[in-house]
Motif scaffolding. Structure first.
Motif, mmCIF file in Angstrom:
data_model
loop_
_atom_site.group_PDB
_atom_site.id
_atom_site.type_symbol
_atom_site.label_atom_id
_atom_site.label_comp_id
_atom_site.label_asym_id
_atom_site.label_seq_id
_atom_site.Cartn_x
_atom_site.Cartn_y
_atom_site.Cartn_z
ATOM 1 N N ALA A 36 48.050 39.528 34.165
ATOM 2 C CA ALA A 36 47.794 40.578 35.161
ATOM 3 C C ALA A 36 48.638 40.334 36.407
ATOM 4 O O ALA A 36 49.201 41.280 36.967
ATOM 5 C CB ALA A 36 46.312 40.624 35.514
ATOM 6 N N ALA A 37 48.756 39.079 36.837
ATOM 7 C CA ALA A 37 49.575 38.748 38.006
ATOM 8 C C ALA A 37 51.031 39.119 37.756
ATOM 9 O O ALA A 37 51.703 39.670 38.647
ATOM 10 C CB ALA A 37 49.447 37.260 38.333
ATOM 11 N N PHE A 38 51.509 38.841 36.576
ATOM 12 C CA PHE A 38 52.886 39.190 36.228
ATOM 13 C C PHE A 38 53.098 40.700 36.328
ATOM 14 O O PHE A 38 54.088 41.171 36.896
ATOM 15 C CB PHE A 38 53.215 38.684 34.826
ATOM 16 C CG PHE A 38 54.619 38.969 34.404
ATOM 17 C CD1 PHE A 38 55.671 38.204 34.891
ATOM 18 C CD2 PHE A 38 54.902 40.015 33.541
ATOM 19 C CE1 PHE A 38 56.978 38.469 34.513
ATOM 20 C CE2 PHE A 38 56.204 40.290 33.161
ATOM 21 C CZ PHE A 38 57.246 39.517 33.649
ATOM 22 N N GLU A 39 52.159 41.463 35.785
ATOM 23 C CA GLU A 39 52.246 42.929 35.849
ATOM 24 C C GLU A 39 52.175 43.410 37.296
ATOM 25 O O GLU A 39 52.932 44.298 37.700
ATOM 26 C CB GLU A 39 51.127 43.577 35.027
ATOM 27 C CG GLU A 39 51.311 43.455 33.540
ATOM 28 C CD GLU A 39 52.491 44.252 33.018
ATOM 29 O OE1 GLU A 39 52.741 45.369 33.508
ATOM 30 O OE2 GLU A 39 53.172 43.753 32.117
ATOM 31 N N SER B 182 47.578 51.168 41.428
ATOM 32 C CA SER B 182 46.146 51.013 41.162
ATOM 33 C C SER B 182 45.741 51.807 39.922
ATOM 34 O O SER B 182 44.996 51.315 39.071
ATOM 35 C CB SER B 182 45.342 51.481 42.378
ATOM 36 O OG SER B 182 43.974 51.467 42.111
ATOM 37 N N ASP B 183 46.253 53.022 39.817
ATOM 38 C CA ASP B 183 45.957 53.853 38.643
ATOM 39 C C ASP B 183 46.569 53.265 37.378
ATOM 40 O O ASP B 183 45.926 53.239 36.320
ATOM 41 C CB ASP B 183 46.456 55.280 38.847
ATOM 42 C CG ASP B 183 45.661 56.044 39.886
ATOM 43 O OD1 ASP B 183 44.526 55.620 40.210
ATOM 44 O OD2 ASP B 183 46.177 57.065 40.394
ATOM 45 N N LEU B 184 47.811 52.785 37.469
ATOM 46 C CA LEU B 184 48.472 52.189 36.299
ATOM 47 C C LEU B 184 47.721 50.955 35.796
ATOM 48 O O LEU B 184 47.692 50.682 34.596
ATOM 49 C CB LEU B 184 49.914 51.800 36.634
ATOM 50 C CG LEU B 184 50.918 52.933 36.745
ATOM 51 C CD1 LEU B 184 52.237 52.424 37.314
ATOM 52 C CD2 LEU B 184 51.139 53.576 35.382
ATOM 53 N N MET B 185 47.137 50.209 36.730
ATOM 54 C CA MET B 185 46.395 48.996 36.372
ATOM 55 C C MET B 185 44.922 49.301 36.086
ATOM 56 O O MET B 185 44.128 48.399 35.868
ATOM 57 C CB MET B 185 46.517 47.949 37.476
ATOM 58 C CG MET B 185 47.910 47.356 37.638
ATOM 59 S SD MET B 185 48.446 46.337 36.263
ATOM 60 C CE MET B 185 47.351 44.933 36.391
ATOM 61 N N ASN B 186 44.571 50.585 36.098
ATOM 62 C CA ASN B 186 43.241 51.045 35.697
ATOM 63 C C ASN B 186 42.114 50.515 36.594
ATOM 64 O O ASN B 186 41.043 50.164 36.112
ATOM 65 C CB ASN B 186 42.979 50.693 34.229
ATOM 66 C CG ASN B 186 41.922 51.569 33.617
ATOM 67 O OD1 ASN B 186 41.817 52.736 33.953
ATOM 68 N ND2 ASN B 186 41.134 50.996 32.722
ATOM 69 N N TYR C 132 38.975 48.096 45.373
ATOM 70 C CA TYR C 132 38.814 47.072 44.336
ATOM 71 C C TYR C 132 40.178 46.519 43.927
ATOM 72 O O TYR C 132 40.354 45.313 43.746
ATOM 73 C CB TYR C 132 38.059 47.633 43.134
ATOM 74 C CG TYR C 132 37.901 46.647 41.999
ATOM 75 C CD1 TYR C 132 37.348 45.390 42.220
ATOM 76 C CD2 TYR C 132 38.323 46.954 40.714
ATOM 77 C CE1 TYR C 132 37.221 44.470 41.193
ATOM 78 C CE2 TYR C 132 38.199 46.044 39.682
ATOM 79 C CZ TYR C 132 37.650 44.809 39.928
ATOM 80 O OH TYR C 132 37.535 43.892 38.913
ATOM 81 N N PHE C 133 41.162 47.407 43.815
ATOM 82 C CA PHE C 133 42.527 46.988 43.509
ATOM 83 C C PHE C 133 43.034 46.006 44.568
ATOM 84 O O PHE C 133 43.578 44.953 44.250
ATOM 85 C CB PHE C 133 43.436 48.224 43.436
ATOM 86 C CG PHE C 133 44.905 47.919 43.446
ATOM 87 C CD1 PHE C 133 45.513 47.296 42.375
ATOM 88 C CD2 PHE C 133 45.689 48.270 44.542
ATOM 89 C CE1 PHE C 133 46.883 47.019 42.379
ATOM 90 C CE2 PHE C 133 47.043 47.993 44.556
ATOM 91 C CZ PHE C 133 47.641 47.368 43.480
ATOM 92 N N LYS D 14 44.482 40.533 46.209
ATOM 93 C CA LYS D 14 44.316 39.442 47.178
ATOM 94 C C LYS D 14 43.820 38.180 46.474
ATOM 95 O O LYS D 14 44.293 37.075 46.754
ATOM 96 C CB LYS D 14 43.336 39.847 48.276
ATOM 97 C CG LYS D 14 43.000 38.744 49.232
ATOM 98 C CD LYS D 14 43.369 39.086 50.614
ATOM 99 C CE LYS D 14 42.955 37.943 51.512
ATOM 100 N NZ LYS D 14 43.852 37.741 52.572
ATOM 101 N N LYS D 15 42.891 38.336 45.542
ATOM 102 C CA LYS D 15 42.365 37.186 44.801
ATOM 103 C C LYS D 15 43.443 36.546 43.919
ATOM 104 O O LYS D 15 43.574 35.331 43.874
ATOM 105 C CB LYS D 15 41.182 37.624 43.932
ATOM 106 C CG LYS D 15 40.522 36.507 43.159
ATOM 107 C CD LYS D 15 39.351 37.029 42.358
ATOM 108 C CE LYS D 15 39.684 36.878 40.907
ATOM 109 N NZ LYS D 15 38.731 37.395 39.988
#
Length: 132
Positions: free
Chosen positions: A84-87, A103-107, A113-114, A119-120
């Motif tokens: 996910a970090a890579f994406e 945000s939409d591409l990552m669902n 929340y995105f 940040k996390k």
């Protein structure tokens, strides 16, 4: 931050490569691990829950994490986070995409929340990451 992420991802590739080199492909756990990684690569933009991947592999989340730990010393959740970090880094580096589009591409269900997830995972909000 971009360089740190590149080094981080390179380190993860090193762990992955060593794990694959030590695996016996006839081993059932190794096959499950490779199928898991394949699914994560394909679906990480839509799904980031270990339980989802375990369900797709017809095993329990605990067993999936144990397999990942046996092969690479990392739980399934960390592999998902790394992909996910890579994406995220790839998408955030594309300045033609807005944060809402990413945000939409990552669902993600909401932009807040995105932002919290980025940040996390990356240690900076999406805006901070883009400002570098």
């Amino acid at each position: 931050v971009g360089r740190v992420m590149q080094v981080f991802l390179y380190d993860m590739w090193t762990v992955y490569r060593e794990g694959i080199a030590n695996m016996q492909t006839s081993d059932n756990a190794s096959r499950i691990f490779l199928r898991f990684l394949s699914l994560v690569q394909e679906l990480v933009r839509q799904r980031r829950e270990p339980a989802y991947y375990a369900d797709q592999l017809c095993i329990t989340p605990k067993y999936l994490s144990q397999i990942c730990r046996d092969v690479t010393n990392l739980p399934a959740s960390e592999w998902i986070t790394y992909y996910a970090a890579f994406e995220l880094v790839s998408l955030l580096n594309d300045s033609s995409k807005s944060l809402t589009e990413i945000s939409d591409l990552m669902n993600f269900t909401t932009i807040s929340y995105f932002s919290r997830y980025v940040k996390k995972v990356l240690g900076k909000t999406p805006s901070e990451y883009r400002q570098k």
